[in-house]
Design a protein around this motif. Structure first.
Motif, PDB file in Angstrom:
ATOM      1  N   LYS A 156      -9.084  -0.270   3.134  1.00  0.00           N
ATOM      2  CA  LYS A 156      -7.883  -0.870   2.559  1.00  0.00           C
ATOM      3  C   LYS A 156      -7.943  -0.960   1.034  1.00  0.00           C
ATOM      4  CE  LYS A 156      -6.419  -3.646   6.538  1.00  0.00           C
ATOM      5  NZ  LYS A 156      -6.101  -5.011   7.022  1.00  0.00           N
ATOM      6  N   HIS A 157      -9.093  -1.315   0.481  1.00  0.00           N
ATOM      7  CA  HIS A 157      -9.159  -1.472  -0.968  1.00  0.00           C
ATOM      8  C   HIS A 157      -8.979  -0.141  -1.688  1.00  0.00           C
ATOM      9  CE1 HIS A 157     -13.335  -0.290  -0.085  1.00  0.00           C
ATOM     10  NE2 HIS A 157     -13.429   0.059  -1.354  1.00  0.00           N
ATOM     11  N   VAL A 158      -9.366   0.948  -1.041  1.00  0.00           N
ATOM     12  CA  VAL A 158      -9.158   2.275  -1.625  1.00  0.00           C
ATOM     13  C   VAL A 158      -7.701   2.693  -1.487  1.00  0.00           C
ATOM     14  CG1 VAL A 158      -9.806   4.713  -1.507  1.00  0.00           C
ATOM     15  CG2 VAL A 158     -11.540   2.934  -1.162  1.00  0.00           C
ATOM     16  N   ILE A 159      -7.124   2.435  -0.314  1.00  0.00           N
ATOM     17  CA  ILE A 159      -5.719   2.788  -0.086  1.00  0.00           C
ATOM     18  C   ILE A 159      -4.825   2.113  -1.126  1.00  0.00           C
ATOM     19  CG2 ILE A 159      -3.776   2.506   1.508  1.00  0.00           C
ATOM     20  CD1 ILE A 159      -5.760   2.823   3.808  1.00  0.00           C
ATOM     21  N   ALA A 160      -5.027   0.829  -1.358  1.00  0.00           N
ATOM     22  CA  ALA A 160      -4.167   0.069  -2.281  1.00  0.00           C
ATOM     23  C   ALA A 160      -4.173   0.660  -3.680  1.00  0.00           C
ATOM     24  CB  ALA A 160      -4.618  -1.383  -2.316  1.00  0.00           C
ATOM     25  N   GLN A 161      -5.295   1.230  -4.098  1.00  0.00           N
ATOM     26  CA  GLN A 161      -5.410   1.769  -5.455  1.00  0.00           C
ATOM     27  C   GLN A 161      -4.579   3.028  -5.660  1.00  0.00           C
ATOM     28  OE1 GLN A 161      -9.600   2.396  -6.118  1.00  0.00           O
ATOM     29  NE2 GLN A 161     -10.109   0.242  -5.824  1.00  0.00           N
TER      30      GLN A 161
END
Length: 297
Positions: A156-161
């Motif tokens: 999720k933290h990669v997707i949001a970026q």
């Protein structure tokens, strides 16, 4: 016997009523039901439906989920009705819960999961069909199933970026719900496909995936053969589905992809609006079934 607005303090009595109901969502646990009595997604009306009382006992309930989101660049208010249930001996009074909803102004009314009886009643009040069928993608291997040229990210933290402002808003609004997020990219390209998928069950034993959001339809169709195999193998799904109308305007609307079929809903979802058309309300992301965890169709 009285009918009044349902307030936060009515949660437990409503939970007990619905737990003993004949609704498909009767199994929903108390903690999940709590979200029905909290403001979410821009809703600020301060009430959560209508209760019917006989003395101190709640004998009927019709839930309302108020939300606000942007449509064609303008904010728009929605009211989703749900969980309409009245004890059998009071059924002749059921419309007393529904009539206050019909008087709401400057709001689009929607029901994603009507029963046949509710569908018939709503039709008489001018409600129209929304989702009438889903496109089912079967996990049949093809030469494109290997997905060469595509990368799939689930962190999720990669997707949001990597998301643009609009998709990041959707991500943040749904990040804590029981659904899965995927970012599909091409090698040596900045374009991306963002997908939200929810794992559900057909009956008690057949797991399937409901595609709730697909940011780039043409790219999705290109990656489809790889994605449907990947999701079915890794998530244990028998198949995946999407609202068939979501594919309007794509090549799939002219010639459906191989190994797919159109499944007609036994009871379509419904809406009533003076300003919006069905295409303005897709996808069905901001819904009570997604919020508390039961089937959208």
């Amino acid at each position: 016997m009285t009918v009044r607005k349902a307030l936060e303090g009515d949660l437990y009595k409503v939970y007990l009523l619905l737990k003993g109901s004949t609704l498909n969502s009767a199994w929903i646990p108390f903690e999940w039901r709590r979200r029905m009595f909290q403001p979410v997604w821009g809703g600020s009306e301060g009430y959560y439906g209508y209760v019917m009382e006989d003395g101190d006992e709640v004998v009927g309930f019709l839930g309302t989920l108020f939300t606000e989101r942007e449509v064609r660049g303008e904010p728009h208010r929605f009211c989703e009705i749900h969980s309409w249930y009245v004890k059998e001996e009071y059924r002749h009074e059921s419309l007393r819960l529904f009539l206050p909803v019909t008087s709401l102004r400057k709001v689009t009314l929607v029901n994603y999961t009507p029963t046949q009886a509710v569908y018939d009643i709503s039709k008489k009040f001018g409600w129209k069909d929304l989702e009438t069928g889903v496109r089912q993608f079967l996990p049949v291997p093809t030469p494109r199933s290997l997905g060469r040229g595509f990368r799939v990210e689930t962190r999720k933290h990669v997707i949001a970026q990597h998301l643009d402002e609009a998709d990041r808003r959707i991500f943040l609004d749904h990040a804590d719900l029981r659904c899965r997020h995927f970012l599909i990219t091409r090698k040596d390209s900045s374009e991306y496909l963002y997908v939200i998928l929810k794992k559900l069950r057909l009956g008690r034993f057949v797991p399937f995936g409901r595609l709730l959001y697909v940011s780039d339809k043409p790219m999705f169709l290109e990656a489809l053969d790889h994605l449907r195999i990947r999701w079915c193998l890794r998530l244990g799904l028998a198949f995946t589905v999407i609202d068939d109308a979501e594919l309007a305007g794509t090549a799939a609307a002219v010639e459906p992809p191989a190994f797919t079929r159109l499944v007609t809903r036994a009871v379509p979802s419904q809406f009533k609006s003076k300003t919006l058309e069905p295409e303005d309300m897709r996808p069905a992301l901001y819904s009570l079934p997604l919020l508390i965890g039961y089937r959208l169709h």
